[in-house]
Design a protein around this motif. Structure first.
Motif, mmCIF file in Angstrom:
data_model
loop_
_atom_site.group_PDB
_atom_site.id
_atom_site.type_symbol
_atom_site.label_atom_id
_atom_site.label_comp_id
_atom_site.label_asym_id
_atom_site.label_seq_id
_atom_site.Cartn_x
_atom_site.Cartn_y
_atom_site.Cartn_z
ATOM 1 N N GLY A 24 0.813 -1.207 0.000
ATOM 2 C CA GLY A 24 0.000 0.000 0.000
ATOM 3 C C GLY A 24 0.841 1.247 0.000
ATOM 4 N N ALA A 25 2.125 1.092 -0.303
ATOM 5 C CA ALA A 25 3.010 2.259 -0.344
ATOM 6 C C ALA A 25 2.463 3.275 -1.341
ATOM 7 N N SER A 26 2.468 4.499 -0.935
ATOM 8 C CA SER A 26 1.893 5.567 -1.728
ATOM 9 C C SER A 26 2.950 6.270 -2.559
ATOM 10 N N SER A 27 2.540 6.735 -3.727
ATOM 11 C CA SER A 27 3.438 7.546 -4.536
ATOM 12 C C SER A 27 3.514 8.965 -3.963
ATOM 13 N N ASP A 31 1.748 8.382 5.050
ATOM 14 C CA ASP A 31 1.722 7.056 5.667
ATOM 15 C C ASP A 31 0.501 6.806 6.545
ATOM 16 N N TYR A 34 -4.649 5.197 3.489
ATOM 17 C CA TYR A 34 -4.524 4.479 2.232
ATOM 18 C C TYR A 34 -5.408 5.147 1.193
ATOM 19 N N GLU A 36 -6.346 4.429 -2.661
ATOM 20 C CA GLU A 36 -6.215 3.443 -3.736
ATOM 21 C C GLU A 36 -5.758 4.062 -5.053
ATOM 22 N N ASN A 38 -3.455 6.249 -5.688
ATOM 23 C CA ASN A 38 -2.012 6.478 -5.857
ATOM 24 C C ASN A 38 -1.165 5.546 -4.996
ATOM 25 N N SER A 39 -1.727 4.373 -4.652
ATOM 26 C CA SER A 39 -1.015 3.419 -3.809
ATOM 27 C C SER A 39 -1.006 2.036 -4.457
ATOM 28 N N SER A 40 -0.017 1.226 -4.046
ATOM 29 C CA SER A 40 0.017 -0.150 -4.532
ATOM 30 C C SER A 40 -1.081 -0.956 -3.837
ATOM 31 N N THR A 54 -6.943 -5.402 -0.269
ATOM 32 C CA THR A 54 -7.153 -3.974 -0.518
ATOM 33 C C THR A 54 -8.534 -3.516 -0.073
ATOM 34 N N SER A 57 -8.778 -2.036 3.431
ATOM 35 C CA SER A 57 -7.673 -1.093 3.641
ATOM 36 C C SER A 57 -7.734 -0.356 4.981
#
Length: 81
Positions: A24-27, A31, A34, A36, A38-40, A54, A57
């Motif tokens: 769920g790391a964000s671009s 932190d 979450y 969705e 811009n995140s994995s 997901t 989340s």
């Protein structure tokens, strides 16, 4: 069953190293929440099967109670409670 067949078609196969990138790391550097867009995705593995968590989340995303399981093989944690 039909559900099992659908699940088989959607299964993801990753190495543990690859799995580690689906936390769920964000671009964007945020932190606490979450997002969705811009995140994995949020993936975890139990007994070699990868689950997309997901949809949960709020529990599995950054800051969530179960975020420490995401991006890892969580078999031991889920098997022992």
């Amino acid at each position: 069953t039909k559900d099992d067949e659908d699940a088989e078609k959607q299964m993801v196969s990753l190495t543990l190293e690859d799995l580690a990138s689906f936390t769920g790391a964000s671009s964007i550097d945020n932190d606490d929440e979450y997002d969705e867009s811009n995140s994995s995705p949020l993936y975890l593995s139990i007994m070699g099967r990868i689950y997309d968590v997901t949809a949960g989340s709020n529990f599995y995303g950054p800051g969530g109670q179960y975020h420490s399981f995401v991006g890892k093989d969580a078999t031991r944690a889920f098997a022992t409670g």
